[in-house]
Design a protein around this motif. Structure first.
Motif, PDB file in Angstrom:
ATOM      1  N   SER A   1      -0.482   6.699  -4.034  1.00  0.00           N
ATOM      2  CA  SER A   1      -1.196   7.758  -3.547  1.00  0.00           C
ATOM      3  C   SER A   1      -0.342   9.010  -2.790  1.00  0.00           C
ATOM      4  CB  SER A   1      -2.411   7.542  -2.617  1.00  0.00           C
ATOM      5  OG  SER A   1      -1.690   6.855  -1.195  1.00  0.00           O
ATOM      6  N   TYR A   2      -0.724  10.304  -3.092  1.00  0.00           N
ATOM      7  CA  TYR A   2       0.297  11.510  -2.664  1.00  0.00           C
ATOM      8  C   TYR A   2      -0.771  12.413  -1.711  1.00  0.00           C
ATOM      9  CZ  TYR A   2       3.040   9.764  -6.721  1.00  0.00           C
ATOM     10  OH  TYR A   2       3.809   8.985  -7.731  1.00  0.00           O
ATOM     11  N   GLU A   3      -0.085  12.598  -0.629  1.00  0.00           N
ATOM     12  CA  GLU A   3      -0.746  13.423   0.486  1.00  0.00           C
ATOM     13  C   GLU A   3      -0.544  14.750  -0.047  1.00  0.00           C
ATOM     14  OE1 GLU A   3      -1.251  13.747   5.117  1.00  0.00           O
ATOM     15  OE2 GLU A   3      -0.249  11.833   4.419  1.00  0.00           O
ATOM     16  N   HIS A   4       0.785  15.124  -0.206  1.00  0.00           N
ATOM     17  CA  HIS A   4       1.076  16.500  -0.502  1.00  0.00           C
ATOM     18  C   HIS A   4       2.196  16.791  -1.339  1.00  0.00           C
ATOM     19  CE1 HIS A   4       1.644  20.691   1.321  1.00  0.00           C
ATOM     20  NE2 HIS A   4       2.674  20.458   0.657  1.00  0.00           N
ATOM     21  N   ILE A   5       1.675  17.508  -2.536  1.00  0.00           N
ATOM     22  CA  ILE A   5       2.730  17.658  -3.669  1.00  0.00           C
ATOM     23  C   ILE A   5       2.910  19.350  -3.774  1.00  0.00           C
ATOM     24  CG2 ILE A   5       3.059  17.428  -6.278  1.00  0.00           C
ATOM     25  CD1 ILE A   5       1.013  15.054  -6.023  1.00  0.00           C
ATOM     26  N   GLU A   6       4.217  19.423  -3.799  1.00  0.00           N
ATOM     27  CA  GLU A   6       4.749  20.908  -4.107  1.00  0.00           C
ATOM     28  C   GLU A   6       5.568  20.888  -5.337  1.00  0.00           C
ATOM     29  OE1 GLU A   6       8.122  23.415  -2.026  1.00  0.00           O
ATOM     30  OE2 GLU A   6       5.961  23.616  -0.628  1.00  0.00           O
TER      31      GLU A   6
ATOM     32  N   VAL B   1       0.683  -1.067   0.026  1.00  0.00           N
ATOM     33  CA  VAL B   1       0.005   0.127  -0.098  1.00  0.00           C
ATOM     34  C   VAL B   1       0.746   1.174  -0.014  1.00  0.00           C
ATOM     35  CG1 VAL B   1      -1.807   1.289   1.040  1.00  0.00           C
ATOM     36  CG2 VAL B   1      -1.784  -1.171   1.269  1.00  0.00           C
ATOM     37  N   ILE B   2       1.303   1.669  -1.339  1.00  0.00           N
ATOM     38  CA  ILE B   2       2.235   2.734  -1.463  1.00  0.00           C
ATOM     39  C   ILE B   2       1.566   4.100  -1.123  1.00  0.00           C
ATOM     40  CG2 ILE B   2       3.967   3.646  -3.188  1.00  0.00           C
ATOM     41  CD1 ILE B   2       4.168   0.911  -4.440  1.00  0.00           C
ATOM     42  N   HIS B   3       2.310   4.941  -0.324  1.00  0.00           N
ATOM     43  CA  HIS B   3       1.632   6.115   0.062  1.00  0.00           C
ATOM     44  C   HIS B   3       2.693   6.991   0.221  1.00  0.00           C
ATOM     45  CE1 HIS B   3      -1.056   9.318   1.949  1.00  0.00           C
ATOM     46  NE2 HIS B   3       0.030   9.421   2.922  1.00  0.00           N
ATOM     47  N   VAL B   4       2.670   8.488  -0.258  1.00  0.00           N
ATOM     48  CA  VAL B   4       3.651   9.395  -0.313  1.00  0.00           C
ATOM     49  C   VAL B   4       3.390  10.611   0.446  1.00  0.00           C
ATOM     50  CG1 VAL B   4       5.339  10.933  -1.952  1.00  0.00           C
ATOM     51  CG2 VAL B   4       4.756   8.617  -2.749  1.00  0.00           C
ATOM     52  N   SER B   5       3.760  10.729   1.514  1.00  0.00           N
ATOM     53  CA  SER B   5       3.321  11.685   2.368  1.00  0.00           C
ATOM     54  C   SER B   5       3.806  13.155   1.958  1.00  0.00           C
ATOM     55  CB  SER B   5       3.718  11.568   3.960  1.00  0.00           C
ATOM     56  OG  SER B   5       5.330  11.510   3.884  1.00  0.00           O
ATOM     57  N   ARG B   6       4.976  13.149   1.113  1.00  0.00           N
ATOM     58  CA  ARG B   6       5.340  14.641   0.705  1.00  0.00           C
ATOM     59  C   ARG B   6       6.191  14.303  -0.712  1.00  0.00           C
ATOM     60  NH1 ARG B   6       5.338  19.767   2.425  1.00  0.00           N
ATOM     61  NH2 ARG B   6       6.837  21.033   1.447  1.00  0.00           N
ATOM     62  N   LEU B   7       5.899  14.926  -1.702  1.00  0.00           N
ATOM     63  CA  LEU B   7       6.804  14.968  -3.079  1.00  0.00           C
ATOM     64  C   LEU B   7       6.874  16.342  -3.358  1.00  0.00           C
ATOM     65  CD1 LEU B   7       7.764  13.558  -5.553  1.00  0.00           C
ATOM     66  CD2 LEU B   7       5.587  13.975  -6.616  1.00  0.00           C
ATOM     67  N   GLU B   8       8.262  16.499  -3.465  1.00  0.00           N
ATOM     68  CA  GLU B   8       8.869  17.966  -3.656  1.00  0.00           C
ATOM     69  C   GLU B   8       9.429  17.621  -5.446  1.00  0.00           C
ATOM     70  OE1 GLU B   8      11.676  18.942  -0.772  1.00  0.00           O
ATOM     71  OE2 GLU B   8      10.025  19.659   0.575  1.00  0.00           O
ATOM     72  N   ARG B   9       8.878  18.341  -6.206  1.00  0.00           N
ATOM     73  CA  ARG B   9       9.165  17.987  -7.606  1.00  0.00           C
ATOM     74  C   ARG B   9       9.670  19.446  -8.114  1.00  0.00           C
ATOM     75  NH1 ARG B   9       8.605  15.123 -12.304  1.00  0.00           N
ATOM     76  NH2 ARG B   9       7.626  16.177 -14.102  1.00  0.00           N
TER      77      ARG B   9
ATOM     78  N   ALA C   1      10.304  31.768 -10.125  1.00  0.00           N
ATOM     79  CA  ALA C   1      10.008  30.448  -9.908  1.00  0.00           C
ATOM     80  C   ALA C   1       8.228  30.367  -9.416  1.00  0.00           C
ATOM     81  CB  ALA C   1      10.662  29.689  -8.533  1.00  0.00           C
ATOM     82  N   LEU C   2       7.560  29.396 -10.100  1.00  0.00           N
ATOM     83  CA  LEU C   2       6.164  29.144 -10.029  1.00  0.00           C
ATOM     84  C   LEU C   2       5.903  27.933  -9.060  1.00  0.00           C
ATOM     85  CD1 LEU C   2       3.370  29.649 -10.744  1.00  0.00           C
ATOM     86  CD2 LEU C   2       3.746  28.072 -12.575  1.00  0.00           C
ATOM     87  N   THR C   3       5.464  28.140  -7.932  1.00  0.00           N
ATOM     88  CA  THR C   3       5.145  27.019  -6.915  1.00  0.00           C
ATOM     89  C   THR C   3       3.805  26.592  -6.912  1.00  0.00           C
ATOM     90  OG1 THR C   3       7.168  27.752  -5.619  1.00  0.00           O
ATOM     91  CG2 THR C   3       5.674  26.202  -4.685  1.00  0.00           C
ATOM     92  N   LEU C   4       3.448  25.325  -7.258  1.00  0.00           N
ATOM     93  CA  LEU C   4       2.126  25.002  -7.093  1.00  0.00           C
ATOM     94  C   LEU C   4       2.180  23.737  -6.343  1.00  0.00           C
ATOM     95  CD1 LEU C   4       1.279  24.705 -11.113  1.00  0.00           C
ATOM     96  CD2 LEU C   4       0.868  26.593  -9.725  1.00  0.00           C
ATOM     97  N   THR C   5       0.825  23.788  -5.492  1.00  0.00           N
ATOM     98  CA  THR C   5       0.765  22.969  -4.340  1.00  0.00           C
ATOM     99  C   THR C   5      -0.683  22.259  -4.576  1.00  0.00           C
ATOM    100  OG1 THR C   5       1.759  24.498  -2.779  1.00  0.00           O
ATOM    101  CG2 THR C   5       0.396  22.811  -1.696  1.00  0.00           C
ATOM    102  N   ALA C   6      -0.521  20.808  -4.373  1.00  0.00           N
ATOM    103  CA  ALA C   6      -1.790  19.943  -4.539  1.00  0.00           C
ATOM    104  C   ALA C   6      -1.818  18.999  -3.382  1.00  0.00           C
ATOM    105  CB  ALA C   6      -1.760  19.232  -5.897  1.00  0.00           C
TER     106      ALA C   6
END
Length: 494
Positions: free
Chosen positions: A389-394, A242-250, A433-438
């Protein structure tokens, strides 16, 4: 070296804990539309026919509601409300609404509305593109997913034992309107479903569910009032992680001078599968790999990249990880990585991957003016059969220094966006820099496009070379001036 490795491991653990704590504080989606605390959706619609589909084939539940609605009011209406509990609102993600008869017409406007933070019932408001006239009908296709909604039972299993997950839902699709006819379909990953709730039949109808392979059907049900609920719990076998990403910074860095675009993804990854009941046995694990049985451990991750991607790297807190494979040709570019250790339930693994690509494949200049259009994937995470699943993406798009008038467009639901300055080596004012959060995004949104437009004046392109030239001239002049100084020691003149 051992001391440095220990320190790195401690910092990694602290970073993982902080990221996890930050992820757990994610707020549900809210809106600038604040309604009165005694708000109740007006009964302007009725659901003529509704089909609720729950898909449990991945590591997160994905639900779809296909409903035929009819306007029962005396005048045209364009607001349709969907109820959710406060817990569901905190974990729901990617809610989209389309016209089932015309899916190419685009997405409807759907947003969470805020009216009473203490209430257990919250709402999403759907705005129809055109007001629906009285006694006319329209078919809606509503889809969304839930994160962290599955619970392993038992919570601890052996290294070679099967895993079972539990999911709770309602056999009656929650609705704020009267529903004349409905049914709920549940799709499982296999036919092994040892426990499930039985709903007795009424008015001569047979009990539910009806089984057909790996699909259960609850209903159909006759007319039900608004707010009707029938709790159902199912327990089914799920032999995957059950793969879960609590935070992804891209980060996506654009370089006009180098003609290069650099991608880097930093993951804080967790496995929410059942924990091990005993200590990890490496000998047993190695012997299993000869026949590769199903396992809840994450053994490898596969990243399908854009054709032409090059120079990939895979690192974690210790350093470069050599257990990776990159295959690239004219038709595909695949990066396959293996973590340093199998990631079992309850284990974490922070890491980063990156690669470069030719900027010409992502950027084009407008025929008139000084504008540019950048088209990049919003998300390029691992593509796994069990889902991610991704909980927080920046997401941060770093444009050349001097870029201005930045605009963006994407179909990924966002909760924040800002334009700032990112200072790097040899910059003057800093790069735009353009920063988008999902939040609460699943891998179904993988490869969705992000289009960024910006203006880049001709003279701005010479800012960096001018800074470098000035720096070299300054160093040369300083060296020449220092070299002309007489630093010798002389005796006193008599």
């Amino acid at each position: 070296m051992k001391l440095l490795a220990t320190a790195a491991a401690v910092l990694s653990f602290a970073s993982t804990v902080l990221c996890a704590e930050k992820g757990n504080l994610t707020k549900p989606l809210t809106s600038r539309l604040i309604l009165p605390s005694n708000f109740k959706p007006p009964q302007n619609f009725k659901n003529v026919n509704l089909v609720h589909i729950i898909n449990l084939e991945k590591s997160y539940p994905k639900e779809q509601i296909n409903v035929l609605i009819e306007n029962t009011a005396k005048d045209a209406q364009d607001e349709y409300f969907i109820p959710f509990t406060s817990q569901q609102m905190a974990t729901i993600g990617g809610l989209e609404v389309k016209d089932r008869k015309d899916p190419d017409a685009g997405l409807f406007d759907a947003e969470a509305v805020e009216f009473d933070s203490e209430s257990d019932t919250q709402f999403y408001r759907i705005r129809l593109p055109k007001p629906l006239a009285p006694k006319t009908q329209q078919t809606l296709g509503i889809s969304y997913s839930y994160l962290s909604a599955l619970e392993p039972l038992p919570k601890h299993v052996g290294q070679q034992e099967s895993q079972y997950l539990v999911y709770t839902f309602s056999a009656y699709c929650p609705s704020t309107y009267v529903t004349l006819k409905q049914k709920t379909e549940v799709k499982f990953p296999s036919t092994n479903v040892p426990e499930y709730t039985i709903v007795p039949g009424s008015k001569g109808e047979s009990e539910s569910p009806q089984k057909q392979g790996a699909k259960f059907t609850y209903g159909s049900f006759g007319e039900l009032p608004a707010g009707a609920v029938e709790p159902v719990k199912v327990r089914y076998e799920f032999t995957k992680p059950v793969i879960h990403v609590s935070r992804l910074e891209r980060d996506i860095e654009v370089s006009h001078w180098g003609g290069n675009i650099a991608f880097e993804d930093r993951f804080t990854l967790h496995n929410h599968a059942a924990n091990l009941s005993k200590n990890f046995d490496r000998v047993q694990w190695a012997s299993q790999q000869y026949y590769s049985p199903p396992s809840t451990a994450i053994k490898e991750l596969k990243f399908p990249l854009r054709v032409g991607s090059q120079d990939p790297y895979f690192t974690d807190v210790i350093g470069n990880v050599s257990t990776s494979r990159f295959r690239s040709n004219k038709r595909e570019a695949n990066l396959e990585i293996k973590p340093r250790y199998p990631i079992f339930g309850g284990w974490n693994y922070p890491f980063r991957v990156g690669w470069n690509a030719d900027l010409k494949k992502f950027l084009r200049k407008l025929k008139t003016g000084q504008g540019y259009v950048l088209n990049v994937p919003f998300l390029e995470g691992p593509k796994q059969p069990e889902g991610v699943s991704y909980e927080h993406i920046e997401l941060r798009v770093i444009l050349p220094e001097g870029a201005e008038n930045v605009q963006y467009s994407t179909t990924v639901p966002l909760v924040g966006a800002e334009v700032t300055l990112h200072r790097t080596f040899m910059d003057t004012t800093g790069r735009t820099a353009l920063t988008l959060t999902a939040i609460n995004i699943v891998d179904d949104f993988r490869d969705r496009e992000l289009i960024v437009t910006y203006d880049y004046p001709f003279l701005a392109g010479f800012r960096k070379p001018l800074v470098i030239f000035t720096a070299f001239v300054g160093v040369f002049c300083a060296a020449w001036a220092i070299g002309g100084l007489d630093v010798g020691i002389h005796g006193k003149k008599k």
